[in-house]
Design a protein around this motif. Structure first.
Motif, short mmCIF file in Angstrom:
data_model
loop_
_atom_site.label_atom_id
_atom_site.label_comp_id
_atom_site.label_asym_id
_atom_site.label_seq_id
_atom_site.Cartn_x
_atom_site.Cartn_y
_atom_site.Cartn_z
N PHE A 102 11.15 -2.31 -8.19
CA PHE A 102 10.34 -1.57 -7.22
C PHE A 102 10.71 -1.94 -5.79
O PHE A 102 10.74 -1.09 -4.91
N MET A 119 13.71 -0.11 -4.77
CA MET A 119 13.42 1.28 -4.46
C MET A 119 12.98 1.42 -3.00
O MET A 119 13.44 2.27 -2.26
N PHE A 120 12.08 0.52 -2.58
CA PHE A 120 11.60 0.59 -1.19
C PHE A 120 12.72 0.23 -0.21
O PHE A 120 12.87 0.85 0.83
N MET A 170 14.81 3.11 0.89
CA MET A 170 14.26 4.27 1.60
C MET A 170 14.72 4.28 3.06
O MET A 170 15.00 3.24 3.64
N ASP A 171 14.77 5.48 3.64
CA ASP A 171 15.31 5.57 5.00
C ASP A 171 14.20 5.53 6.04
O ASP A 171 14.14 6.34 6.94
N ASP A 172 13.32 4.58 5.88
CA ASP A 172 12.17 4.51 6.76
C ASP A 172 11.84 3.02 6.91
O ASP A 172 11.63 2.33 5.91
N TYR A 184 9.38 1.35 7.96
CA TYR A 184 8.08 0.90 7.45
C TYR A 184 8.14 0.73 5.95
O TYR A 184 7.71 -0.28 5.40
N MET A 185 8.68 1.74 5.25
CA MET A 185 8.73 1.68 3.79
C MET A 185 9.68 0.57 3.31
O MET A 185 9.40 -0.12 2.35
N ARG A 211 8.09 -2.62 3.01
CA ARG A 211 7.12 -2.75 1.89
C ARG A 211 7.74 -3.43 0.68
O ARG A 211 7.04 -3.85 -0.22
N HIS A 267 1.03 5.97 5.05
CA HIS A 267 1.29 4.55 4.90
C HIS A 267 0.68 4.04 3.59
O HIS A 267 0.00 4.76 2.88
N PHE A 311 2.59 3.76 -5.72
CA PHE A 311 4.04 3.65 -5.49
C PHE A 311 4.71 5.02 -5.54
O PHE A 311 5.67 5.28 -4.83
N MET A 356 4.03 6.64 -2.22
CA MET A 356 4.83 5.99 -1.16
C MET A 356 6.31 6.34 -1.27
O MET A 356 7.01 6.45 -0.27
N SER A 357 6.76 6.53 -2.52
CA SER A 357 8.20 6.79 -2.70
C SER A 357 8.61 8.14 -2.09
O SER A 357 9.79 8.38 -1.87
N LYS A 396 6.13 11.54 6.20
CA LYS A 396 5.97 11.19 7.61
C LYS A 396 5.12 12.23 8.35
O LYS A 396 4.88 13.32 7.83
#
Lengths: 538, 85
Positions: free
Chosen positions: A110, A113-114, A117-119, A121-122, A125, B15, B48, B51-52, B56
């Motif tokens: 998991f 996976m985060f 991500m292209d962010d 903030y994420m 996580r 978020h 999850f 969030m995935s 935005k």
């Protein structure tokens, strides 16, 4: 040895370096016969983890406030995520492995996976997922993390700190945080800001640093390991200065801007964006005296939409919670250029097509901004001021446009409040007709930088003329006095938002003149307040 | 099946915390609840999963509800979106 990193909170810390050792959660893969019982073991540990998190949430609520405590609520939710639980239980079932291994593997998957991500903030996580997984593993191991810090105050070095680790730390022992990983959005960074201690990220320290003397320079983003006596002395001096400043802040916070003989003046902050509001508030600004709206245009690649602008203005108005927020409309042109405006190159841009001149010729740009401001007015106390005014005709034209905007909003049923209207006094023309302008508007704000440039006919970008660019020139001071007098005759309050406002060698003069407000950069507020409180006018 | 389209206005986007709160609300309903963004789907009952999607500010999402109590679910969850995001 100097190590470079990125500062997430400025300040100076001097002390012993201590490397934080994460609880040893080494996980071994083991074959399990009774998978049903193993799944139950996982579920029990998960529930226990949630109870711990609930306790941590309560502790964090008291220590670092609701915003920062929320993460522990989120962790509880994450532990209840069905994907996460299914992944662990499936792995135990199908691969006949121990719960620790299944949790560790799931946590890695998991967090990968985060991480992908292209962010930003994420991405950050990923640490949360690792954190909840480690918590469960620790419980499965039957070990509890105990306090790792001794009695001495230290600069804490770590790979990265998970939110639960930072909350469990005895904060009174931590002088500064330095991590190898982490981001400006990481919890360590947020915590450091809340605790008001310097913090660095991205510092590749060596294991041998442990126990050595160190200095964190949160201004330069440097960690100095084992400094020599001279460097140490230099930083001790800097630290002392910093502490004096902090003391001043504490002493002056919440105090009035009042002279010894009782004259009060408003002390507001100049800000250039939404992010500056926190700084304004922490320095005790009574309001925002100049909100430069240019940043919305300078940061964008195309004209910012009404919605984008509305959100920014509303956020500032709400955060200032009813305190006055004076928004200056678009002041582009001259030294501030934006590509998509396609402004022609001018021989003399300071006197060219800029600020209100653009707004009155390209009315749609202006109307979009005014609509956004008026919509935001509903959420706080907003005033509007207009730059580069030279005539009454301009003010009348502006008021006409405002009328249109308000009518359109009313028609659409969008709520707004009445806003105080003011003009910047930054041209000699505006000074000379200030008696007439005062009849048209609610306030004046004197922009001393441009006013000096135009009055003395000195280009402020030309370094050769620095020696005669005198902002204390008697001509400027007389102009300020004139504007104050003319304004007051018509019940128009008068403020100064240029650099001169923060010039404490002139504060007494301004008070004598009757200036009603000074708007200065957030970091200057308390210094000016200190000055005001020592002045006796009579 | 019921659908609700919504454009996220919260400047932080979806978020972790709102995602978790949303999942909690969704989990209270027996029906299947899905969030769709740019053709990507996620089970709205799973934090999850939500969030995935990396949702935005300014992005459009579709809430899709199918099955028992879908009326109540769409009403309550669309209100949640409007009030919180």
């Amino acid at each position: 040895m100097i190590l470079k990193g990125k500062s997430v909170f400025s300040g100076i810390a001097i002390g012993k370096l201590s490397i934080y050792k994460q609880a040893d959660n080494q996980v071994k893969r083991q074959k399990i016969k009774d998978t049903k019982q193993e799944v139950q073991r996982f579920l029990n540990a998960k529930e226990k983890a949630k109870i711990q998190l609930m306790e941590l949430y309560k502790k964090a609520l008291k220590e670092v406030g609701e915003v920062n405590a929320a993460i522990f609520e989120v962790h509880q939710m994450m532990l209840d995520d069905l994907d996460y639980i299914e992944s662990v239980t499936n792995m135990i079932d199908s691969q006949e492995v121990n719960a620790e291994f299944a949790v560790a593997t799931t946590g890695d998957n998991f967090s990968d996976m985060f991480e992908a991500m292209d962010d930003d903030y994420m991405k950050a996580r990923a640490a949360d997922v690792k954190d909840i997984s480690n918590r469960v593993i620790t419980i499965l191991h039957g070990s509890d993390t105990s306090d790792i810090l001794g009695d001495e105050q230290v600069i804490l070095l770590a790979d990265d700190l998970a939110p639960s680790e930072t909350v469990q730390l005895d904060k009174s022992k931590v002088l500064s945080f330095v991590t190898r990983h982490g981001s400006t959005n990481s919890h360590t960074a947020i915590l450091a800001r809340t605790m008001n201690i310097p913090a660095l990220i991205g510092v590749e320290f060596l294991a041998t640093a442990n126990g050595k003397m160190g200095i964190v320079d949160g201004y330069k983003g440097e960690l100095i390991v084992d400094p020599d006596a001279a460097v140490l002395a230099e930083y001790q001096e800097k630290k002392k200065e910093e502490e004096d400043k902090k003391r001043l802040l504490l002493e002056l916070k919440g105090k009035e801007n009042v002279t010894l003989d009782g004259r009060k003046i408003n002390l507001y902050a100049n800000i250039g964006g939404v992010a500056d509001v926190a700084n304004a508030l922490s320095n005790d600004a009574g309001g925002i005296g100049l909100f430069r709206s240019e940043f919305l245009y300078l940061e964008a690649e195309d004209y910012p939409t009404e919605e984008t602008q509305f959100t920014a203005y509303k956020t500032v108005a709400e955060n200032m919670a009813g305190k006055k927020v004076i928004i200056r409309t678009l002041d582009i042109g001259a030294d501030k250029q934006v590509d998509y405006f396609n402004l022609e190159k001018e021989e003399n841009p300071a006197m060219g097509y800029r600020a209100i001149r653009i707004c009155l010729q390209q009315k749609e740009i202006f109307k979009t901004q005014l609509r956004a401001i008026y919509r935001a007015s509903f959420y706080g106390t907003i005033s509007i001021m207009f730059p580069m005014i030279i005539s009454i005709a301009e003010v009348k034209q502006i008021k006409e446009i405002i009328k249109e905007v308000k009518e359109e909003l009313s028609k659409s049923g969008i709520p707004f409040k009445e806003c105080e209207i003011g003009v910047m006094i930054e041209t000699p023309a505006a000074v000379m007709i200030s008696d007439l302008l005062a009849k048209e508007v609610d306030f004046f704000s004197i922009g001393t930088n441009d006013l000096t440039q135009y009055t003395l006919a000195i280009d402020r970008q030309n370094p050769k003329l620095d020696n005669i660019y005198d902002s204390h020139h008697e001509a400027i001071l007389r102009m300020i006095k004139m504007v104050v007098d003319q304004g007051h005759k018509e019940n128009c309050w008068v403020g100064i938002c240029g650099e001169l406002g923060a010039d404490i060698t002139l504060t007494e003069r301004f008070l004598e003149m009757g200036v009603d407000e000074l708007s200065v950069s957030p970091s200057m507020i308390l210094r000016v307040r200190d000055c005001i409180r020592k002045i006796g006018l009579s | 099946m019921k659908e609700f389209n919504y454009k996220i206005t919260d400047e932080l986007g979806v978020h972790a915390r709102p995602a978790g709160l949303f999942a909690k609300e969704a989990a209270a309903f027996p029906c299947k609840i899905t969030i769709v963004k740019d053709g990507k789907e996620a089970d709205a009952k799973r934090i999850f999963g939500i969030m995935s999607l990396g949702i935005k500010a300014g992005q459009e999402i579709t809430l899709r509800v199918e099955g028992e109590k879908e009326e109540e679910a769409i009403a309550q969850l669309s209100r949640f979106l409007q009030e919180n995001l």
